[in-house]
Scaffold this motif. Structure first.
Motif, short mmCIF file in Angstrom:
data_model
loop_
_atom_site.label_atom_id
_atom_site.label_comp_id
_atom_site.label_asym_id
_atom_site.label_seq_id
_atom_site.Cartn_x
_atom_site.Cartn_y
_atom_site.Cartn_z
N GLU A 230 0.84 -1.20 0.00
CA GLU A 230 0.00 0.00 0.00
C GLU A 230 0.87 1.25 0.00
O GLU A 230 1.85 1.35 0.74
CB GLU A 230 -0.92 0.01 1.22
N ILE A 231 0.50 2.21 -0.82
CA ILE A 231 1.25 3.46 -0.92
C ILE A 231 0.87 4.38 0.24
O ILE A 231 -0.31 4.56 0.53
CB ILE A 231 0.97 4.16 -2.27
N ALA A 232 1.90 4.92 0.90
CA ALA A 232 1.70 5.84 2.02
C ALA A 232 2.88 6.80 2.08
O ALA A 232 3.91 6.58 1.44
CB ALA A 232 1.61 5.05 3.33
N VAL A 233 2.72 7.86 2.86
CA VAL A 233 3.82 8.80 3.08
C VAL A 233 4.98 8.02 3.71
O VAL A 233 4.78 7.21 4.61
CB VAL A 233 3.38 9.96 3.98
N GLY A 234 6.18 8.25 3.20
CA GLY A 234 7.35 7.55 3.70
C GLY A 234 7.76 6.37 2.83
O GLY A 234 8.80 5.77 3.05
N LYS A 235 6.95 6.03 1.84
CA LYS A 235 7.26 4.91 0.95
C LYS A 235 7.67 5.43 -0.42
O LYS A 235 7.36 6.55 -0.80
CB LYS A 235 6.06 3.98 0.81
N SER A 236 8.36 4.56 -1.16
CA SER A 236 8.71 4.85 -2.54
C SER A 236 7.75 4.10 -3.45
O SER A 236 7.36 2.97 -3.14
CB SER A 236 10.14 4.41 -2.85
N VAL A 237 7.40 4.72 -4.54
CA VAL A 237 6.48 4.09 -5.49
C VAL A 237 7.01 4.27 -6.90
O VAL A 237 7.56 5.32 -7.25
CB VAL A 237 5.05 4.68 -5.36
N THR A 238 6.90 3.20 -7.68
CA THR A 238 7.23 3.25 -9.10
C THR A 238 5.94 3.06 -9.86
O THR A 238 5.16 2.16 -9.55
CB THR A 238 8.25 2.16 -9.49
N PHE A 239 5.71 3.94 -10.84
CA PHE A 239 4.50 3.82 -11.66
C PHE A 239 4.85 4.14 -13.09
O PHE A 239 5.88 4.74 -13.39
CB PHE A 239 3.39 4.74 -11.15
N GLN A 240 3.98 3.67 -13.97
CA GLN A 240 4.16 3.90 -15.39
C GLN A 240 2.91 4.57 -15.92
O GLN A 240 1.80 4.06 -15.73
CB GLN A 240 4.39 2.57 -16.12
N GLU A 241 3.12 5.74 -16.54
CA GLU A 241 1.97 6.41 -17.13
C GLU A 241 1.54 5.62 -18.36
O GLU A 241 2.36 5.23 -19.19
CB GLU A 241 2.33 7.86 -17.51
N LEU A 242 0.25 5.36 -18.45
CA LEU A 242 -0.28 4.56 -19.56
C LEU A 242 -0.59 5.46 -20.74
O LEU A 242 -0.92 6.62 -20.56
CB LEU A 242 -1.52 3.80 -19.08
N PRO A 243 -0.43 4.98 -21.97
CA PRO A 243 -0.24 3.59 -22.32
C PRO A 243 1.21 3.09 -22.28
O PRO A 243 1.45 1.93 -21.96
CB PRO A 243 -0.80 3.51 -23.74
N ASP A 244 2.20 3.93 -22.58
CA ASP A 244 3.54 3.34 -22.73
C ASP A 244 4.69 4.28 -22.37
O ASP A 244 5.73 4.29 -23.01
CB ASP A 244 3.74 2.82 -24.16
N GLU A 245 4.52 5.07 -21.31
CA GLU A 245 5.60 5.97 -20.87
C GLU A 245 6.63 5.19 -20.06
O GLU A 245 6.39 4.07 -19.62
CB GLU A 245 5.02 7.11 -20.02
N GLU A 246 7.78 5.81 -19.84
CA GLU A 246 8.83 5.20 -19.02
C GLU A 246 8.40 5.19 -17.55
O GLU A 246 7.75 6.12 -17.09
CB GLU A 246 10.13 6.02 -19.14
N PRO A 247 8.81 4.16 -16.79
CA PRO A 247 8.48 4.13 -15.35
C PRO A 247 9.16 5.29 -14.62
O PRO A 247 10.27 5.70 -14.97
CB PRO A 247 9.05 2.80 -14.88
N GLU A 248 8.47 5.80 -13.60
CA GLU A 248 9.01 6.87 -12.75
C GLU A 248 8.94 6.40 -11.31
O GLU A 248 7.97 5.76 -10.91
CB GLU A 248 8.18 8.14 -12.90
N THR A 249 9.98 6.74 -10.52
CA THR A 249 10.00 6.35 -9.11
C THR A 249 10.13 7.59 -8.26
O THR A 249 10.98 8.45 -8.52
CB THR A 249 11.19 5.40 -8.83
N TYR A 250 9.28 7.67 -7.24
CA TYR A 250 9.31 8.79 -6.30
C TYR A 250 9.15 8.27 -4.88
O TYR A 250 8.46 7.29 -4.65
CB TYR A 250 8.18 9.79 -6.57
N SER A 251 9.76 8.98 -3.94
CA SER A 251 9.48 8.76 -2.53
C SER A 251 8.47 9.82 -2.13
O SER A 251 8.62 10.99 -2.49
CB SER A 251 10.75 8.94 -1.69
N ILE A 252 7.44 9.40 -1.41
CA ILE A 252 6.43 10.35 -0.95
C ILE A 252 6.81 10.76 0.47
O ILE A 252 6.92 9.92 1.36
CB ILE A 252 5.03 9.72 -1.00
#
Length: 158
Positions: A87-109
């Motif tokens: 589960e995504i929460a403050v203090g965690k890092s998340v990687t997501f990919q904008e659809l349909p075919d963008e490069e993955p991005e990783t951020y710490s919240i």
């Protein structure tokens, strides 16, 4: 009476603020006082740009000290012990990919006090973080941003 604003932050973020506060109080203050003393020795303060510059910097530093003290006095250390690992929460890092075919991005919240987008740390108050918090690994989420709506797939949560 109005409720005090809290400042969510990681332990690391709190330590950085404490270090900055210490540097401002012990080093920066004395440097500025010395600059003011030197500038005063130049005479007429009404046309003394060195004096004005030092006083401006002193005002900025004192304001920053007050801001940091306020944040530290009302800091809320993030504890994700009760949050599921996916589960995504403050203090965690998340990687997501904008659809349909963008490069993955990783951020710490992180809390707003720690935000540094160039270092991959986004504020929990940002539209992207608000759109992601509470969602889980594998979900496809629609996020409203000032630039419009974007659909992302969550590919990793740490």
């Amino acid at each position: 009476m109005a409720e005090e604003k809290t400042y969510p932050m990681t332990v690391e973020g709190k330590q950085k603020l404490e270090e900055e506060l210490n540097t401002l109080k012990t080093t920066k203050r004395s440097e500025i006082i010395e600059r003011i003393k030197i500038a005063r020795s130049f005479g007429d303060l009404s046309e003394n740009s060195e004096y004005e510059s030092a006083k401006d910097e002193q005002s900025f530093v004192e304001g920053r000290i007050k801001t940091i003290e306020q944040m530290l006095n009302h800091a809320e250390i993030i504890d994700n012990g009760d949050i599921d690992a996916d589960e995504i929460a403050v203090g965690k890092s998340v990687t997501f990919q904008e659809l349909p075919d963008e490069e993955p991005e990783t951020y710490s919240i992180v809390g707003a006090a720690e935000a540094d987008p160039f270092a991959g740390k986004i504020s929990n108050e940002s539209p992207i973080a608000k759109g992601l918090v509470g969602h889980r690994l594998g979900e496809v989420v629609e996020i409203e941003t000032p630039g419009g709506s974007m659909k992302v797939k969550i590919t990793e949560v740490k």
